[in-house]
Design a protein around this motif. Structure first.
Motif, mmCIF file in Angstrom:
data_model
loop_
_atom_site.group_PDB
_atom_site.id
_atom_site.type_symbol
_atom_site.label_atom_id
_atom_site.label_comp_id
_atom_site.label_asym_id
_atom_site.label_seq_id
_atom_site.Cartn_x
_atom_site.Cartn_y
_atom_site.Cartn_z
ATOM 1 N N ALA A 7 0.829 -1.199 0.000
ATOM 2 C CA ALA A 7 0.000 0.000 0.000
ATOM 3 C C ALA A 7 0.869 1.257 0.000
ATOM 4 O O ALA A 7 0.558 2.255 -0.666
ATOM 5 C CB ALA A 7 -0.936 -0.014 1.200
ATOM 6 N N GLU A 8 1.974 1.204 0.734
ATOM 7 C CA GLU A 8 2.873 2.361 0.803
ATOM 8 C C GLU A 8 3.499 2.655 -0.555
ATOM 9 O O GLU A 8 3.577 3.814 -0.990
ATOM 10 C CB GLU A 8 3.974 2.101 1.832
ATOM 11 N N ASN A 9 3.937 1.612 -1.258
ATOM 12 C CA ASN A 9 4.555 1.814 -2.578
ATOM 13 C C ASN A 9 3.537 2.275 -3.613
ATOM 14 O O ASN A 9 3.877 3.031 -4.527
ATOM 15 C CB ASN A 9 5.240 0.527 -3.036
ATOM 16 N N MET A 10 2.293 1.801 -3.472
ATOM 17 C CA MET A 10 1.248 2.260 -4.383
ATOM 18 C C MET A 10 0.967 3.746 -4.181
ATOM 19 O O MET A 10 0.732 4.486 -5.136
ATOM 20 C CB MET A 10 -0.030 1.445 -4.169
ATOM 21 N N LYS A 11 1.014 4.190 -2.933
ATOM 22 C CA LYS A 11 0.791 5.610 -2.660
ATOM 23 C C LYS A 11 1.924 6.443 -3.255
ATOM 24 O O LYS A 11 1.689 7.511 -3.853
ATOM 25 C CB LYS A 11 0.704 5.843 -1.146
ATOM 26 N N ARG A 12 3.150 5.965 -3.133
ATOM 27 C CA ARG A 12 4.290 6.665 -3.743
ATOM 28 C C ARG A 12 4.141 6.715 -5.260
ATOM 29 O O ARG A 12 4.464 7.726 -5.891
ATOM 30 C CB ARG A 12 5.599 5.966 -3.374
ATOM 31 N N LEU A 13 3.638 5.626 -5.844
ATOM 32 C CA LEU A 13 3.457 5.581 -7.293
ATOM 33 C C LEU A 13 2.439 6.620 -7.744
ATOM 34 O O LEU A 13 2.672 7.363 -8.714
ATOM 35 C CB LEU A 13 3.002 4.182 -7.722
ATOM 36 N N VAL A 14 1.323 6.694 -7.063
ATOM 37 C CA VAL A 14 0.286 7.662 -7.423
ATOM 38 C C VAL A 14 0.808 9.088 -7.243
ATOM 39 O O VAL A 14 0.533 9.977 -8.050
ATOM 40 C CB VAL A 14 -0.981 7.426 -6.585
ATOM 41 N N GLN A 15 1.611 9.314 -6.182
ATOM 42 C CA GLN A 15 2.145 10.651 -5.931
ATOM 43 C C GLN A 15 3.102 11.102 -7.020
ATOM 44 O O GLN A 15 3.093 12.261 -7.423
ATOM 45 C CB GLN A 15 2.855 10.681 -4.566
ATOM 46 N N ILE A 16 3.927 10.191 -7.534
ATOM 47 C CA ILE A 16 4.912 10.573 -8.549
ATOM 48 C C ILE A 16 4.226 10.843 -9.887
ATOM 49 O O ILE A 16 4.747 11.571 -10.731
ATOM 50 C CB ILE A 16 5.995 9.486 -8.708
ATOM 51 N N MET A 17 3.041 10.267 -10.088
ATOM 52 C CA MET A 17 2.324 10.461 -11.343
ATOM 53 C C MET A 17 1.687 11.844 -11.430
ATOM 54 O O MET A 17 1.428 12.341 -12.524
ATOM 55 C CB MET A 17 1.237 9.394 -11.501
ATOM 56 N N CYS A 18 1.390 12.451 -10.289
ATOM 57 C CA CYS A 18 0.655 13.723 -10.256
ATOM 58 C C CYS A 18 1.564 14.870 -9.824
ATOM 59 O O CYS A 18 2.455 14.688 -8.991
ATOM 60 C CB CYS A 18 -0.523 13.632 -9.294
ATOM 61 N N PHE A 19 1.323 16.060 -10.335
ATOM 62 C CA PHE A 19 2.041 17.242 -9.859
ATOM 63 C C PHE A 19 1.556 17.625 -8.470
ATOM 64 O O PHE A 19 2.348 17.874 -7.565
ATOM 65 C CB PHE A 19 1.838 18.412 -10.822
ATOM 66 N N ASP A 20 0.238 17.676 -8.307
ATOM 67 C CA ASP A 20 -0.369 18.059 -7.038
ATOM 68 C C ASP A 20 -0.601 16.791 -6.217
ATOM 69 O O ASP A 20 -1.413 15.949 -6.575
ATOM 70 C CB ASP A 20 -1.698 18.781 -7.294
ATOM 71 N N GLU A 21 0.107 16.657 -5.108
ATOM 72 C CA GLU A 21 -0.003 15.439 -4.318
ATOM 73 C C GLU A 21 -1.393 15.266 -3.706
ATOM 74 O O GLU A 21 -1.742 14.161 -3.276
ATOM 75 C CB GLU A 21 1.062 15.408 -3.217
ATOM 76 N N GLU A 22 -2.183 16.336 -3.663
ATOM 77 C CA GLU A 22 -3.550 16.193 -3.171
ATOM 78 C C GLU A 22 -4.389 15.333 -4.114
ATOM 79 O O GLU A 22 -5.406 14.768 -3.716
ATOM 80 C CB GLU A 22 -4.201 17.574 -3.000
ATOM 81 N N MET A 23 -3.958 15.242 -5.383
ATOM 82 C CA MET A 23 -4.651 14.375 -6.327
ATOM 83 C C MET A 23 -4.381 12.905 -6.030
ATOM 84 O O MET A 23 -5.156 12.031 -6.422
ATOM 85 C CB MET A 23 -4.191 14.688 -7.760
ATOM 86 N N ALA A 24 -3.279 12.645 -5.345
ATOM 87 C CA ALA A 24 -2.898 11.269 -5.019
ATOM 88 C C ALA A 24 -3.643 10.827 -3.761
ATOM 89 O O ALA A 24 -3.070 10.640 -2.692
ATOM 90 C CB ALA A 24 -1.394 11.173 -4.815
ATOM 91 N N THR A 25 -4.932 10.653 -3.908
ATOM 92 C CA THR A 25 -5.782 10.316 -2.774
ATOM 93 C C THR A 25 -5.590 8.864 -2.348
ATOM 94 O O THR A 25 -5.129 8.017 -3.121
ATOM 95 C CB THR A 25 -7.261 10.534 -3.127
ATOM 96 N N ASP A 26 -5.970 8.591 -1.099
ATOM 97 C CA ASP A 26 -5.936 7.210 -0.616
ATOM 98 C C ASP A 26 -6.868 6.338 -1.446
ATOM 99 O O ASP A 26 -6.583 5.158 -1.681
ATOM 100 C CB ASP A 26 -6.347 7.157 0.862
ATOM 101 N N GLU A 27 -7.987 6.920 -1.909
ATOM 102 C CA GLU A 27 -8.952 6.158 -2.706
ATOM 103 C C GLU A 27 -8.339 5.720 -4.038
ATOM 104 O O GLU A 27 -8.521 4.583 -4.473
ATOM 105 C CB GLU A 27 -10.214 6.995 -2.964
ATOM 106 N N LEU A 28 -7.592 6.636 -4.690
ATOM 107 C CA LEU A 28 -6.970 6.301 -5.959
ATOM 108 C C LEU A 28 -5.869 5.256 -5.758
ATOM 109 O O LEU A 28 -5.742 4.308 -6.536
ATOM 110 C CB LEU A 28 -6.400 7.553 -6.626
ATOM 111 N N ALA A 29 -5.075 5.415 -4.697
ATOM 112 C CA ALA A 29 -4.038 4.427 -4.395
ATOM 113 C C ALA A 29 -4.660 3.067 -4.092
ATOM 114 O O ALA A 29 -4.145 2.024 -4.512
ATOM 115 C CB ALA A 29 -3.193 4.897 -3.217
#
Length: 282
Positions: free
Chosen positions: A163-185
């Motif tokens: 789950a932690e690595n998935m969150k990092r993956l979603v964060q690196i894909m987006c400029f705004d880390e607020e877009m990297a929601t827990d739901e998307l991860a």
């Protein structure tokens, strides 16, 4: 950036089709000229997780199909026995759905598939649209030696889909880390862990070796083309689309500032308007 509220439910849109080689899953909505949405790579990538903010809007005027490519989502895992690339899988998929010609909209790896298909099967492609697609060449404004920061995180998430690595993956894909929601991860994590064979298949696969060889042939492409790229893409730098737009004659480029690798998710309203207008007017 816009928070998109959806009326469509992916469970209502999902279908399967058996091609010559693979049983492929896809999401379909709307009617009219076909638009096929091709997702990128990464653990948990699916037609829905890559294009959930876009399907509903685009389906208001077009027949929209978001595919789970072989090795992703609910589609079959890739099998070396067949030896087919995603390009061949896409053409066989279109054949089964009786789609003679479609607009291809590809993100990252899906952009590679779209580019190769447009060169090898130009008679099947009405419009070519990519977001964050790679293009061979030397970068002047970003790193050129070795994999990008984003690709390193992507491969790490494949090897260890926590789950932690998935969150990092979603964060690196987006400029705004607020877009990297827990739901998307969580959406990506559930899709990845649902089929561990897909993860192993990706780590053992090689991308279509014809990509580098077909690249110069893009200069002969007559298909109307649009290359969209986030100025702050840390996975595939925006210079890749600069190379594409300089090579393809009938093309244009849209650069979105404060945007990462997922233009269709970070700026869905602008993306949807732009794609719908481009398909309608070209």
């Amino acid at each position: 950036m816009t928070n998109t509220t959806l009326a469509l439910n992916p469970n209502d849109l999902g279908r399967f089709v058996q091609t010559e080689t693979y049983r492929m899953h896809f999401y379909e909505a709307g009617a009219g000229h076909p638009i096929i949405l091709l997702h990128g790579s990464g653990p948990g990538a699916t037609g829905w997780s890559n294009f959930w903010p876009n399907i509903e809007h685009l389906s208001a005027t077009n027949r929209v199909i978001a595919v789970d490519m072989p090795g992703w989502g609910k589609s079959d895992t890739e099998n070396d026995e067949f030896g087919y690339t995603h390009t061949e899988s896409l053409i066989r998929f279109m054949d089964e759905l009786n789609i003679e010609k479609a607009a291809l909209v590809g993100n990252s790896m899906g952009g590679m598939t779209s580019l190769i298909t447009a060169v090898k099967h130009s008679d099947r492609v009405s419009h070519l649209i990519t977001m964050g697609a790679p293009a061979p060449g030397v970068n002047y404004f970003g790193p050129s030696d070795g994999p990008s920061e984003g690709l390193k995180i992507l491969f790490h998430a494949y090897r260890e889909p926590t789950a932690e690595n998935m969150k990092r993956l979603v964060q690196i894909m987006c400029f705004d880390e607020e877009m990297a929601t827990d739901e998307l991860a969580q959406l990506r994590s559930e899709a990845a862990l649902a089929n561990p064979a897909h993860l192993e298949s990706f780590l053992n696969r090689s991308f279509d070796p014809s990509f580098n060889t077909i690249f110069p042939q893009l200069s002969n492409l007559e298909v109307p083309s649009l290359f969209i790229h986030g100025r702050d893409d840390r996975v595939v730098g925006f210079e890749n689309s600069l190379r594409l737009v300089s090579l393809v004659p009938n093309s244009r480029m849209l650069v979105l500032n404060r945007c990462g690798h997922w233009a269709q998710i970070e700026y869905p309203d602008e993306f949807n308007r732009t794609v719908a207008s481009f398909v309608a007017s070209n």
